[in-house]
Design an enzyme around this catalytic site. Structure first.
Site, mmCIF file in Angstrom:
data_model
loop_
_atom_site.group_PDB
_atom_site.id
_atom_site.type_symbol
_atom_site.label_atom_id
_atom_site.label_comp_id
_atom_site.label_asym_id
_atom_site.label_seq_id
_atom_site.Cartn_x
_atom_site.Cartn_y
_atom_site.Cartn_z
ATOM 1 N N ARG A 72 41.328 37.677 23.980
ATOM 2 C CA ARG A 72 40.113 36.866 23.888
ATOM 3 C C ARG A 72 39.488 36.731 22.517
ATOM 4 O O ARG A 72 38.675 35.845 22.301
ATOM 5 C CB ARG A 72 39.063 37.418 24.860
ATOM 6 C CG ARG A 72 39.342 37.031 26.280
ATOM 7 C CD ARG A 72 38.482 37.823 27.214
ATOM 8 N NE ARG A 72 38.718 39.248 27.000
ATOM 9 C CZ ARG A 72 38.166 40.215 27.721
ATOM 10 N NH1 ARG A 72 37.317 39.910 28.675
ATOM 11 N NH2 ARG A 72 38.445 41.478 27.485
ATOM 12 N N ARG B 37 43.130 29.948 27.752
ATOM 13 C CA ARG B 37 42.472 30.675 28.839
ATOM 14 C C ARG B 37 41.395 29.821 29.528
ATOM 15 O O ARG B 37 41.054 30.068 30.685
ATOM 16 C CB ARG B 37 41.885 31.945 28.241
ATOM 17 C CG ARG B 37 41.292 32.940 29.155
ATOM 18 C CD ARG B 37 42.279 33.600 30.074
ATOM 19 N NE ARG B 37 41.530 34.523 30.918
ATOM 20 C CZ ARG B 37 40.766 34.127 31.926
ATOM 21 N NH1 ARG B 37 40.693 32.858 32.250
ATOM 22 N NH2 ARG B 37 40.079 35.014 32.617
ATOM 23 N N ASP C 98 50.325 42.251 31.947
ATOM 24 C CA ASP C 98 49.289 43.249 32.217
ATOM 25 C C ASP C 98 49.919 44.418 32.957
ATOM 26 O O ASP C 98 50.859 44.229 33.732
ATOM 27 C CB ASP C 98 48.145 42.648 33.045
ATOM 28 C CG ASP C 98 46.918 43.562 33.021
ATOM 29 O OD1 ASP C 98 46.093 43.409 32.114
ATOM 30 O OD2 ASP C 98 46.821 44.450 33.886
HETATM 31 O O1 CP3 Z 1 48.238 41.806 23.361
HETATM 32 C C1 CP3 Z 1 48.470 42.650 24.247
HETATM 33 O O2 CP3 Z 1 48.154 43.840 24.082
HETATM 34 C C2 CP3 Z 1 49.297 42.248 25.425
HETATM 35 C C3 CP3 Z 1 48.669 42.027 26.677
HETATM 36 C C4 CP3 Z 1 47.996 43.108 27.527
HETATM 37 C C5 CP3 Z 1 47.035 42.773 28.510
HETATM 38 N N1 CP3 Z 1 46.714 43.904 29.190
HETATM 39 C C6 CP3 Z 1 46.494 41.423 28.797
HETATM 40 C C7 CP3 Z 1 45.114 41.335 29.301
HETATM 41 C C8 CP3 Z 1 48.218 44.485 27.605
HETATM 42 C C9 CP3 Z 1 49.118 45.373 26.762
HETATM 43 C C10 CP3 Z 1 47.400 44.983 28.661
HETATM 44 C C11 CP3 Z 1 47.393 46.389 29.086
HETATM 45 C C12 CP3 Z 1 46.368 46.858 30.029
HETATM 46 N N2 CP3 Z 1 45.810 46.185 31.077
HETATM 47 C C13 CP3 Z 1 45.844 48.172 30.041
HETATM 48 C C14 CP3 Z 1 46.266 49.279 29.113
HETATM 49 C C15 CP3 Z 1 45.626 49.149 27.788
HETATM 50 C C16 CP3 Z 1 44.195 49.576 27.734
HETATM 51 O O3 CP3 Z 1 43.349 48.730 27.457
HETATM 52 O O4 CP3 Z 1 43.959 50.767 27.956
HETATM 53 C C17 CP3 Z 1 44.918 48.255 31.081
HETATM 54 C C18 CP3 Z 1 44.094 49.467 31.445
HETATM 55 C C19 CP3 Z 1 44.916 46.994 31.746
HETATM 56 C C20 CP3 Z 1 44.147 46.611 32.948
HETATM 57 C C21 CP3 Z 1 43.194 45.512 32.652
HETATM 58 N N3 CP3 Z 1 43.549 44.213 32.343
HETATM 59 C C22 CP3 Z 1 41.782 45.578 32.651
HETATM 60 C C23 CP3 Z 1 40.967 46.844 32.917
HETATM 61 C C24 CP3 Z 1 41.313 44.299 32.343
HETATM 62 C C25 CP3 Z 1 39.886 43.817 32.333
HETATM 63 C C26 CP3 Z 1 39.127 44.313 31.168
HETATM 64 C C27 CP3 Z 1 39.394 43.492 29.937
HETATM 65 O O5 CP3 Z 1 39.803 44.080 28.918
HETATM 66 O O6 CP3 Z 1 39.148 42.300 30.004
HETATM 67 C C28 CP3 Z 1 42.432 43.475 32.110
HETATM 68 C C29 CP3 Z 1 42.420 42.054 31.724
HETATM 69 C C30 CP3 Z 1 43.296 41.612 30.589
HETATM 70 N N4 CP3 Z 1 44.588 41.964 30.403
HETATM 71 C C31 CP3 Z 1 42.934 40.710 29.550
HETATM 72 C C32 CP3 Z 1 44.066 40.515 28.751
HETATM 73 C C33 CP3 Z 1 44.213 39.604 27.564
HETATM 74 C C34 CP3 Z 1 41.581 40.047 29.363
HETATM 75 C C35 CP3 Z 1 41.344 39.116 30.476
HETATM 76 C C36 CP3 Z 1 41.185 37.654 30.168
HETATM 77 O O7 CP3 Z 1 41.831 37.021 29.326
HETATM 78 O O8 CP3 Z 1 40.353 37.151 30.899
#
Ligand code: CP3
Length: 346
Positions: free
Chosen positions: A28, A37, A73
């Protein structure tokens, strides 16, 4: 830049400069991600390989990082396993049918990553085709404990109350759940290697919620099992084992597996390293340092490099993911600074 440099650093070998990439480098904070997005949900992006490929490449082009990370994710396996997954704006992930009792674990489907998550494998193939040997692609999965916390809580948590209640009240069910997750994660990682990922990161983001005794008993055997399964598929792809708040767990994490241990900013890099002989270290700038003054940012970047001491086996990264309010130009500045200063040293 070549894939070699990053991979060498993972194996603790000397490199001309310190490689750098950022957890959550696609996302984001990038206007070009937000543009996509605004039309597609997170899950829609993940499920359309051409779009997921585009988003994976966005930060590589804009920031000049030394590795790409697959856009996906950690929770994607939940849908085919029957848990039900959605993301709600402002709330994060929602698991529709959380795990609370033995029966819930029994009804979990075994993951067949090739068919269930074929779109992830297709994204990997597309990204590899676009990057060639220029920049390596990191595949990833969540570690069993971190995944279990989402599966049991039904979403994000600060306290891990439901997770630990299950762990302490019905250990048999806990171990059955963790075993199923370990097999799913191991197979999923192996499949990503077969599709072309050149390195893997295991995100145990919330391992730091456990005491060392509990980590050893309730998490370590399953992380070890998942990594051993991933390892069977390949001998050459390095594994990065990451967690936050893990100061008391580093040796145990290393025992569970991985060539590289990823740390957050709470522990000085040289201290972590001295406790992890033979391992490479990834980290560990505080993501909030990107939100302050440029002077403060630069001084914190140089402090991390100083603690790395010009020794082989350092991959520069943040201590956790890029925050949505980050200015992309600041990240570019960090990449350039790390490259310049680490190259000048040798
Ligand atoms: O660039 C990158 O790192 C690749 C993509 C990636 C995403 N999620 C996309 C994503 C990676 C490596 C993850 C890993 C992930 N997902 C973790 C481990 C890393 C960490 O932060 O500890 C975890 C715990 C998740 C679970 C998750 N996904 C949560 C808790 C959330 C919501 C909170 C947030 O950060 O928005 C997500 C959503 C998510 N996954 C987004 C992205 C780009 C944001 C959502 C969006 O675009 O609306």
């Amino acid at each position: 830049m070549s894939a070699e440099l990053f991979l060498k650093a993972c194996f603790n070998q000397p490199t001309e400069y310190t490689p750098v990439w950022f957890m959550r480098q696609a996302g984001r904070y990038l206007p070009e991600y937000r543009a996509i997005r605004s039309k597609l949900s997170l899950l829609e992006i993940c499920r359309r390989p051409e779009v997921a490929c585009e988003v994976t490449l966005q930060p590589v082009e804009r920031l000049g990082v030394d590795a790409a990370i697959l856009f996906a994710d950690i929770l994607l396996p939940f849908e085919p396993m029957g848990l039900g997954l959605s993301f709600r704006r402002g709330e994060g992930p929602v698991i529709e049918r959380p795990i609370r009792k033995a029966e819930d674990v029994r009804r979990l489907r075994d993951l067949d990553p090739k068919s269930d998550l074929g779109y992830v494998m297709e994204t990997i193939r597309l990204v590899r085709h676009r990057l060639g040997e220029r920049t390596p692609l990191i595949g990833f999965a969540g570690a069993p404990f971190t995944l279990a916390s989402y599966a049991v809580e039904g979403g994000s948590t600060r306290s891990f109350v439901q997770t630990k209640t299950l762990m302490y009240s019905d250990p048999e069910t806990w171990h059955a759940l963790m075993d199923k997750l370990a097999v799913a994660v191991g197979r999923y990682l192996a499949c990503q290697i077969e599709a072309g990922a050149q390195a893997l990161q295991l995100f145990d983001s919330w391992a730091g919620a456990l005491s060392p005794d509990d980590y050893r008993r309730y998490a370590l055997p399953y992380t070890a099992k998942a990594l051993a399964l991933a390892r069977k598929a390949n001998r050459n792809a390095p594994i990065i084992h990451f967690g936050t708040g893990t100061s008391s767990l580093l040796e145990l994490m290393a025992e569970a597996g991985g060539e590289v241990i990823g740390i957050d900013w709470r522990i000085p890099l040289d201290q972590a390293r001295s406790r992890l002989p033979g391992k490479a270290i990834q980290g560990n700038l505080d993501p909030c340092a990107l939100l302050g003054s440029v002077e403060e940012l630069e001084s914190q970047v140089l402090a991390v490099l100083r603690r790395a001491g010009g020794q082989p086996g350092h991959i520069f990264n943040l201590g956790h993911g890029v925050l949505p309010q980050t200015d992309p130009d600041r990240l570019r500045r960090v990449v350039d600074l790390v490259h310049e200063r680490s190259a000048a040293r040798v």
